[in-house]
Design a protein around this motif. Structure first.
Motif, short mmCIF file in Angstrom:
data_model
loop_
_atom_site.label_atom_id
_atom_site.label_comp_id
_atom_site.label_asym_id
_atom_site.label_seq_id
_atom_site.Cartn_x
_atom_site.Cartn_y
_atom_site.Cartn_z
N PRO A 1 -4.02 13.27 1.15
CA PRO A 1 -2.98 12.40 0.58
C PRO A 1 -1.65 12.49 1.32
CG PRO A 1 -4.15 13.56 -1.16
CD PRO A 1 -4.59 14.17 0.14
N THR A 2 -1.29 13.71 1.78
CA THR A 2 -0.02 13.88 2.50
C THR A 2 -0.05 13.15 3.83
OG1 THR A 2 0.24 16.07 1.48
CG2 THR A 2 1.58 15.60 3.41
N VAL A 3 -1.14 13.32 4.58
CA VAL A 3 -1.29 12.63 5.86
C VAL A 3 -1.30 11.13 5.64
CG1 VAL A 3 -2.83 12.24 7.82
CG2 VAL A 3 -2.48 14.56 6.95
N THR A 4 -2.01 10.68 4.62
CA THR A 4 -2.07 9.25 4.32
C THR A 4 -0.69 8.69 4.04
OG1 THR A 4 -4.27 9.54 3.33
CG2 THR A 4 -3.12 7.50 2.83
N PHE A 5 0.09 9.41 3.23
CA PHE A 5 1.41 8.91 2.83
C PHE A 5 2.35 8.77 4.02
CE2 PHE A 5 5.80 9.89 1.53
CZ PHE A 5 6.04 8.77 0.75
N TYR A 6 2.51 9.83 4.81
CA TYR A 6 3.48 9.77 5.89
C TYR A 6 3.02 8.85 7.03
CZ TYR A 6 6.16 13.39 3.60
OH TYR A 6 6.92 14.08 2.69
N THR A 7 1.73 8.76 7.24
CA THR A 7 1.22 7.81 8.23
C THR A 7 1.45 6.38 7.77
OG1 THR A 7 -0.49 9.39 8.91
CG2 THR A 7 -0.81 7.08 9.54
N LEU A 8 1.18 6.12 6.49
CA LEU A 8 1.31 4.77 5.95
C LEU A 8 2.78 4.35 5.88
CD1 LEU A 8 -0.51 2.52 4.94
CD2 LEU A 8 -0.35 3.48 2.64
N VAL A 9 3.67 5.27 5.52
CA VAL A 9 5.10 4.94 5.46
C VAL A 9 5.63 4.58 6.84
CG1 VAL A 9 7.39 5.93 5.11
CG2 VAL A 9 5.63 6.22 3.36
N THR A 10 5.25 5.36 7.86
CA THR A 10 5.68 5.06 9.22
C THR A 10 5.08 3.74 9.70
OG1 THR A 10 5.77 7.43 9.67
CG2 THR A 10 5.86 5.95 11.56
N MET A 11 3.83 3.52 9.36
CA MET A 11 3.18 2.26 9.71
C MET A 11 3.92 1.08 9.08
SD MET A 11 -0.77 1.28 8.92
CE MET A 11 -1.41 -0.37 9.22
N ALA A 12 4.30 1.23 7.79
CA ALA A 12 5.03 0.17 7.10
C ALA A 12 6.39 -0.07 7.76
CB ALA A 12 5.22 0.53 5.62
N ALA B 1 0.82 -1.20 0.00
CA ALA B 1 0.00 0.00 0.00
C ALA B 1 0.86 1.26 0.00
CB ALA B 1 -0.93 0.00 1.22
N ALA B 2 1.92 1.29 0.83
CA ALA B 2 2.80 2.46 0.89
C ALA B 2 3.54 2.66 -0.43
CB ALA B 2 3.80 2.29 2.04
N LEU B 3 3.97 1.58 -1.06
CA LEU B 3 4.67 1.68 -2.34
C LEU B 3 3.75 2.22 -3.43
CD1 LEU B 3 7.22 1.16 -4.01
CD2 LEU B 3 6.40 -1.18 -4.38
N LEU B 4 2.53 1.74 -3.48
CA LEU B 4 1.56 2.22 -4.48
C LEU B 4 1.29 3.71 -4.31
CD1 LEU B 4 -1.05 -0.71 -4.54
CD2 LEU B 4 0.59 -0.09 -6.33
N LEU B 5 1.14 4.15 -3.06
CA LEU B 5 0.86 5.56 -2.81
C LEU B 5 2.07 6.42 -3.18
CD1 LEU B 5 -1.09 7.68 -1.84
CD2 LEU B 5 -0.33 7.25 0.51
#
Length: 317
Positions: A180-191, A48-52
Protein backbone atom coordinates in the motif's frame (compact mmCIF):
# COMPACT_ATOMS: atom_id res chain seq x y z
CA UNK A 1 8.71 -18.16 -0.43
CA UNK A 2 5.82 -20.10 1.16
CA UNK A 3 3.13 -21.75 -0.95
CA UNK A 4 0.50 -19.56 0.70
CA UNK A 5 2.44 -16.39 -0.04
CA UNK A 6 2.95 -17.46 -3.65
CA UNK A 7 -0.74 -18.33 -4.02
CA UNK A 8 -1.77 -14.91 -2.71
CA UNK A 9 0.69 -13.27 -5.08
CA UNK A 10 -0.77 -15.14 -8.05
CA UNK A 11 -4.32 -14.22 -7.04
CA UNK A 12 -3.35 -10.56 -6.65
CA UNK A 13 -1.57 -10.49 -10.03
CA UNK A 14 -4.54 -12.10 -11.79
CA UNK A 15 -6.96 -9.69 -10.08
CA UNK A 16 -4.80 -6.78 -11.24
CA UNK A 17 -4.79 -8.18 -14.79
CA UNK A 18 -8.59 -8.46 -14.76
CA UNK A 19 -9.04 -4.88 -13.56
CA UNK A 20 -6.36 -3.38 -15.82
CA UNK A 21 -7.81 -5.24 -18.79
CA UNK A 22 -11.07 -3.30 -18.47
CA UNK A 23 -9.44 0.13 -18.02
CA UNK A 24 -8.35 0.62 -21.70
CA UNK A 25 -11.90 -0.13 -22.87
CA UNK A 26 -13.27 2.57 -20.57
CA UNK A 27 -10.44 4.86 -21.72
CA UNK A 28 -11.27 4.32 -25.39
CA UNK A 29 -14.94 5.00 -24.65
CA UNK A 30 -14.03 8.26 -22.87
CA UNK A 31 -11.90 9.34 -25.85
CA UNK A 32 -14.74 8.50 -28.24
CA UNK A 33 -17.05 10.58 -26.01
CA UNK A 34 -14.80 13.62 -26.50
CA UNK A 35 -12.19 13.58 -23.72
CA UNK A 36 -8.61 14.26 -24.79
CA UNK A 37 -5.96 11.59 -23.96
CA UNK A 38 -4.31 13.96 -21.43
CA UNK A 39 -7.65 14.65 -19.74
CA UNK A 40 -8.37 10.92 -19.52
CA UNK A 41 -5.06 10.03 -17.91
CA UNK A 42 -5.04 13.07 -15.57
CA UNK A 43 -8.59 12.51 -14.31
CA UNK A 44 -8.39 8.74 -13.84
CA UNK A 45 -5.03 8.91 -12.03
CA UNK A 46 -6.17 11.76 -9.78
CA UNK A 47 -9.33 9.87 -8.80
CA UNK A 48 -7.32 6.74 -8.00
CA UNK A 49 -4.74 8.67 -5.91
CA UNK A 50 -7.48 10.50 -4.00
CA UNK A 51 -9.33 7.26 -3.19
CA UNK A 52 -6.15 5.63 -1.92
CA UNK A 53 -5.27 8.69 0.19
CA UNK A 54 -8.72 8.68 1.84
CA UNK A 55 -8.53 4.93 2.51
CA UNK A 56 -5.08 5.16 4.12
CA UNK A 57 -5.97 8.30 6.09
CA UNK A 58 -8.98 6.58 7.67
CA UNK A 59 -7.73 3.04 8.18
CA UNK A 60 -3.95 2.70 7.68
CA UNK A 61 -2.12 5.91 8.59
CA UNK A 62 1.01 3.95 9.55
CA UNK A 63 1.49 3.11 5.87
CA UNK A 64 2.33 6.74 5.11
CA UNK A 65 5.78 6.08 6.61
CA UNK A 66 8.58 5.35 4.14
CA UNK A 67 12.36 5.73 4.34
CA UNK A 68 13.84 8.46 2.09
CA UNK A 69 15.52 6.20 -0.50
CA UNK A 70 12.31 4.21 -0.85
CA UNK A 71 10.40 7.44 -1.41
CA UNK A 72 12.87 8.47 -4.11
CA UNK A 73 12.38 5.09 -5.79
CA UNK A 74 8.58 5.42 -5.70
CA UNK A 75 8.78 8.95 -7.09
CA UNK A 76 11.05 7.83 -9.91
CA UNK A 77 8.73 4.91 -10.71
CA UNK A 78 5.67 7.18 -10.58
CA UNK A 79 7.26 9.75 -12.89
CA UNK A 80 8.25 7.04 -15.38
CA UNK A 81 4.81 5.42 -15.28
CA UNK A 82 3.15 8.83 -15.61
CA UNK A 83 5.03 9.45 -18.85
CA UNK A 84 4.14 5.92 -19.96
CA UNK A 85 0.44 6.56 -19.28
CA UNK A 86 0.53 9.71 -21.41
CA UNK A 87 2.03 7.68 -24.26
CA UNK A 88 -0.54 4.90 -23.70
CA UNK A 89 -3.65 7.08 -23.97
CA UNK A 90 -2.21 9.17 -26.79
CA UNK A 91 -1.67 5.91 -28.67
CA UNK A 92 -5.18 4.78 -27.73
CA UNK A 93 -6.60 7.85 -29.48
CA UNK A 94 -5.01 6.59 -32.73
CA UNK A 95 -5.55 2.80 -32.58
CA UNK A 96 -8.20 0.35 -31.37
CA UNK A 97 -8.17 -0.65 -27.70
CA UNK A 98 -7.65 -4.33 -28.53
CA UNK A 99 -4.72 -3.66 -30.91
CA UNK A 100 -3.21 -1.19 -28.45
CA UNK A 101 -3.33 -3.73 -25.63
CA UNK A 102 -1.78 -6.33 -27.92
CA UNK A 103 1.25 -4.11 -28.51
CA UNK A 104 1.39 -3.13 -24.85
CA UNK A 105 1.51 -6.80 -23.86
CA UNK A 106 5.14 -6.93 -24.98
CA UNK A 107 6.05 -5.41 -21.60
CA UNK A 108 7.07 -8.75 -19.98
CA UNK A 109 9.85 -8.93 -22.56
CA UNK A 110 11.07 -5.51 -21.46
CA UNK A 111 10.78 -6.55 -17.80
CA UNK A 112 13.12 -9.47 -18.54
CA UNK A 113 15.56 -7.16 -20.33
CA UNK A 114 15.51 -4.66 -17.46
CA UNK A 115 16.13 -7.52 -15.00
CA UNK A 116 19.11 -8.72 -17.01
CA UNK A 117 20.43 -5.16 -17.16
CA UNK A 118 20.14 -5.08 -13.35
CA UNK A 119 22.25 -8.27 -13.16
CA UNK A 120 19.38 -10.54 -12.11
CA UNK A 121 18.73 -14.00 -13.53
CA UNK A 122 15.57 -15.65 -14.89
CA UNK A 123 14.93 -19.40 -15.02
CA UNK A 124 14.39 -21.61 -18.06
CA UNK A 125 10.65 -22.13 -17.73
CA UNK A 126 10.13 -18.39 -17.37
CA UNK A 127 12.19 -17.89 -20.55
CA UNK A 128 10.04 -20.55 -22.28
CA UNK A 129 6.83 -18.83 -21.15
CA UNK A 130 8.19 -15.54 -22.40
CA UNK A 131 9.13 -17.15 -25.73
CA UNK A 132 5.66 -18.65 -25.96
CA UNK A 133 3.99 -15.30 -25.40
CA UNK A 134 5.95 -13.41 -28.06
CA UNK A 135 4.56 -15.29 -31.11
CA UNK A 136 1.15 -15.01 -29.50
CA UNK A 137 1.44 -11.24 -29.48
CA UNK A 138 2.84 -11.23 -33.05
CA UNK A 139 -0.12 -13.29 -34.29
CA UNK A 140 -2.52 -10.95 -32.57
CA UNK A 141 -0.83 -7.91 -34.06
CA UNK A 142 0.17 -8.98 -37.58
CA UNK A 143 -2.75 -11.06 -38.80
CA UNK A 144 -5.64 -8.58 -38.68
CA UNK A 145 -7.38 -7.11 -41.71
CA UNK A 146 -6.96 -3.42 -40.81
CA UNK A 147 -3.63 -1.60 -41.06
CA UNK A 148 -2.28 -0.40 -37.70
CA UNK A 149 -1.34 3.27 -37.26
CA UNK A 150 2.46 3.10 -36.91
CA UNK A 151 2.83 6.22 -34.75
CA UNK A 152 0.19 4.91 -32.39
CA UNK A 153 1.95 1.52 -32.31
CA UNK A 154 5.33 3.14 -31.50
CA UNK A 155 3.78 5.26 -28.74
CA UNK A 156 2.22 2.14 -27.22
CA UNK A 157 5.54 0.31 -27.43
CA UNK A 158 7.23 3.19 -25.61
CA UNK A 159 4.55 2.98 -22.94
CA UNK A 160 5.27 -0.74 -22.48
CA UNK A 161 9.01 -0.06 -22.05
CA UNK A 162 8.35 2.57 -19.37
CA UNK A 163 5.76 0.42 -17.58
CA UNK A 164 8.26 -2.45 -17.38
CA UNK A 165 10.93 -0.14 -15.96
CA UNK A 166 8.62 1.19 -13.26
CA UNK A 167 7.81 -2.39 -12.18
CA UNK A 168 11.49 -3.22 -11.74
CA UNK A 169 12.16 -0.05 -9.74
CA UNK A 170 9.22 -0.72 -7.44
CA UNK A 171 10.25 -4.35 -7.03
CA UNK A 172 13.45 -3.09 -5.39
CA UNK A 173 11.52 -0.83 -3.00
CA UNK A 174 8.99 -3.57 -2.14
CA UNK A 175 11.66 -5.67 -0.41
CA UNK A 176 11.27 -3.48 2.70
CA UNK A 177 8.13 -1.42 2.10
CA UNK A 178 4.48 -2.63 2.17
CA UNK A 179 2.54 -2.70 -1.08
CA UNK A 180 0.00 0.00 0.00
CA UNK A 181 2.84 2.44 0.79
CA UNK A 182 4.58 1.83 -2.54
CA UNK A 183 1.25 2.08 -4.35
CA UNK A 184 0.39 5.40 -2.69
CA UNK A 185 3.64 7.26 -3.32
CA UNK A 186 4.00 5.88 -6.84
CA UNK A 187 0.41 6.81 -7.69
CA UNK A 188 0.69 10.31 -6.18
CA UNK A 189 3.83 11.04 -8.20
CA UNK A 190 2.20 9.59 -11.30
CA UNK A 191 -0.83 11.85 -10.73
CA UNK A 192 1.42 14.91 -10.26
CA UNK A 193 3.25 14.09 -13.51
CA UNK A 194 0.13 13.76 -15.66
CA UNK A 195 -1.60 16.77 -14.04
CA UNK A 196 1.46 18.90 -14.81
CA UNK A 197 1.36 17.71 -18.43
CA UNK A 198 -2.37 18.54 -18.55
CA UNK A 199 -1.77 22.05 -17.20
CA UNK A 200 1.13 22.66 -19.60
CA UNK A 201 -0.76 21.64 -22.75
CA UNK A 202 -4.23 22.74 -21.51
CA UNK A 203 -6.42 20.44 -23.62
CA UNK A 204 -10.07 21.42 -23.68
CA UNK A 205 -12.68 19.38 -21.81
CA UNK A 206 -15.78 18.08 -23.63
CA UNK A 207 -19.22 19.71 -23.20
CA UNK A 208 -20.90 19.47 -19.79
CA UNK A 209 -23.44 16.90 -21.01
CA UNK A 210 -20.68 14.41 -21.92
CA UNK A 211 -20.98 11.25 -19.79
CA UNK A 212 -18.31 10.95 -17.09
CA UNK A 213 -18.98 7.38 -16.02
CA UNK A 214 -16.08 5.93 -18.09
CA UNK A 215 -13.68 8.32 -16.32
CA UNK A 216 -15.11 7.46 -12.88
CA UNK A 217 -14.93 3.75 -13.70
CA UNK A 218 -11.30 4.09 -14.78
CA UNK A 219 -10.39 5.87 -11.54
CA UNK A 220 -11.96 3.19 -9.34
CA UNK A 221 -10.48 0.32 -11.36
CA UNK A 222 -7.04 1.97 -11.37
CA UNK A 223 -7.21 2.37 -7.58
CA UNK A 224 -8.06 -1.32 -7.07
CA UNK A 225 -5.66 -2.62 -9.73
CA UNK A 226 -2.68 -0.71 -8.31
CA UNK A 227 -3.12 -2.25 -4.88
CA UNK A 228 -3.31 -5.77 -6.29
CA UNK A 229 -0.48 -5.11 -8.79
CA UNK A 230 2.14 -4.21 -6.19
CA UNK A 231 0.95 -6.90 -3.80
CA UNK A 232 1.63 -9.34 -6.63
CA UNK A 233 5.06 -7.81 -7.33
CA UNK A 234 5.96 -8.03 -3.64
CA UNK A 235 5.10 -11.75 -3.45
CA UNK A 236 6.05 -12.94 -6.95
CA UNK A 237 8.55 -10.47 -8.35
CA UNK A 238 8.23 -8.14 -11.32
CA UNK A 239 8.65 -10.66 -14.15
CA UNK A 240 6.22 -13.28 -12.80
CA UNK A 241 3.61 -10.58 -12.17
CA UNK A 242 4.17 -9.18 -15.66
CA UNK A 243 3.66 -12.60 -17.26
CA UNK A 244 0.44 -13.11 -15.31
CA UNK A 245 -0.48 -9.56 -16.29
CA UNK A 246 -0.76 -10.75 -19.89
CA UNK A 247 -4.20 -11.91 -18.81
CA UNK A 248 -5.30 -8.27 -19.06
CA UNK A 249 -4.79 -8.57 -22.82
CA UNK A 250 -7.40 -11.32 -23.03
CA UNK A 251 -9.82 -9.24 -20.93
CA UNK A 252 -9.30 -6.15 -23.12
CA UNK A 253 -9.75 -8.12 -26.34
CA UNK A 254 -12.96 -9.72 -25.06
CA UNK A 255 -14.46 -6.44 -23.78
CA UNK A 256 -13.39 -4.56 -26.93
CA UNK A 257 -15.21 -7.18 -28.99
CA UNK A 258 -18.39 -7.11 -26.88
CA UNK A 259 -18.49 -3.38 -26.01
CA UNK A 260 -16.73 -1.47 -28.81
CA UNK A 261 -17.47 -3.87 -31.66
CA UNK A 262 -13.79 -4.57 -32.43
CA UNK A 263 -13.11 -7.97 -34.03
CA UNK A 264 -10.22 -10.44 -34.28
CA UNK A 265 -9.47 -13.01 -36.97
CA UNK A 266 -8.83 -16.72 -36.47
CA UNK A 267 -5.03 -16.30 -36.37
CA UNK A 268 -5.39 -13.56 -33.79
CA UNK A 269 -7.45 -15.89 -31.63
CA UNK A 270 -4.64 -18.46 -31.99
CA UNK A 271 -2.26 -15.83 -30.64
CA UNK A 272 -4.60 -15.32 -27.70
CA UNK A 273 -4.50 -19.07 -27.07
CA UNK A 274 -0.67 -18.99 -26.91
CA UNK A 275 -0.85 -16.23 -24.31
CA UNK A 276 -3.37 -18.26 -22.33
CA UNK A 277 -0.96 -21.24 -22.39
CA UNK A 278 1.80 -19.00 -21.02
CA UNK A 279 -0.50 -18.00 -18.18
CA UNK A 280 -1.40 -21.65 -17.45
CA UNK A 281 2.27 -22.61 -17.07
CA UNK A 282 2.67 -20.30 -14.08
CA UNK A 283 1.56 -23.20 -11.89
CA UNK A 284 4.70 -25.15 -12.90
CA UNK A 285 7.13 -22.24 -12.74
CA UNK A 286 9.14 -22.63 -9.54
CA UNK A 287 11.82 -20.19 -8.56
CA UNK A 288 13.80 -19.22 -5.44
CA UNK A 289 12.62 -16.37 -3.19
CA UNK A 290 13.44 -12.89 -4.41
CA UNK A 291 16.51 -11.41 -2.70
CA UNK A 292 17.93 -7.94 -2.60
CA UNK A 293 20.92 -7.64 -4.91
CA UNK A 294 23.88 -5.57 -3.81
CA UNK A 295 24.91 -5.01 -7.42
CA UNK A 296 23.16 -3.61 -10.47
CA UNK A 297 22.16 -0.13 -11.53
CA UNK A 298 19.25 -0.12 -9.03
CA UNK A 299 21.39 -1.00 -5.99
CA UNK A 300 21.11 2.62 -4.80
CA UNK A 301 17.53 1.84 -3.72
CA UNK A 302 18.82 -0.19 -0.75
CA UNK A 303 17.49 1.17 2.55
CA UNK A 304 19.61 2.41 5.44
CA UNK A 305 20.47 0.04 8.26
CA UNK A 306 17.62 0.47 10.72
CA UNK A 307 16.00 -1.86 13.21
CA UNK A 308 12.57 -3.42 12.76
CA UNK A 309 11.23 -1.31 15.66
CA UNK A 310 11.55 1.78 13.44
CA UNK A 311 9.03 0.39 10.91
CA UNK A 312 5.49 1.31 12.11
CA UNK A 313 3.90 -1.36 9.89
CA UNK A 314 5.95 -4.25 11.38
CA UNK A 315 5.03 -6.06 14.63
CA UNK A 316 7.06 -4.91 17.64
CA UNK A 317 9.17 -7.52 19.52
Amino acid sequence: MSANQRSKGIQAALASALLLGIVPVFGKQAILDGFSPLAVVALRTSIAALLLFILMLIYKRQFFYIFPVGLYGCMLAGFINGLGSILFYTALSRINASIGQLIYSFYPLFVALWLLADRQSINRLTIFRLALSIPGVVLLLATGKDQVDMLGALLMLGSAILYALHLIINQRVLFEVPAPTVTFYTLVTMAATVILAFLLFKPSLPPAQTPWWPIAGMGILTFLSRLTLFYGVKNLGGLQTALLGLGELLITVAFSHLWLGEHLGIWQWLGAALLAASLFLVGFDHYPPEKRHAKGWLAWLSPPEISSSEFPWRPQP
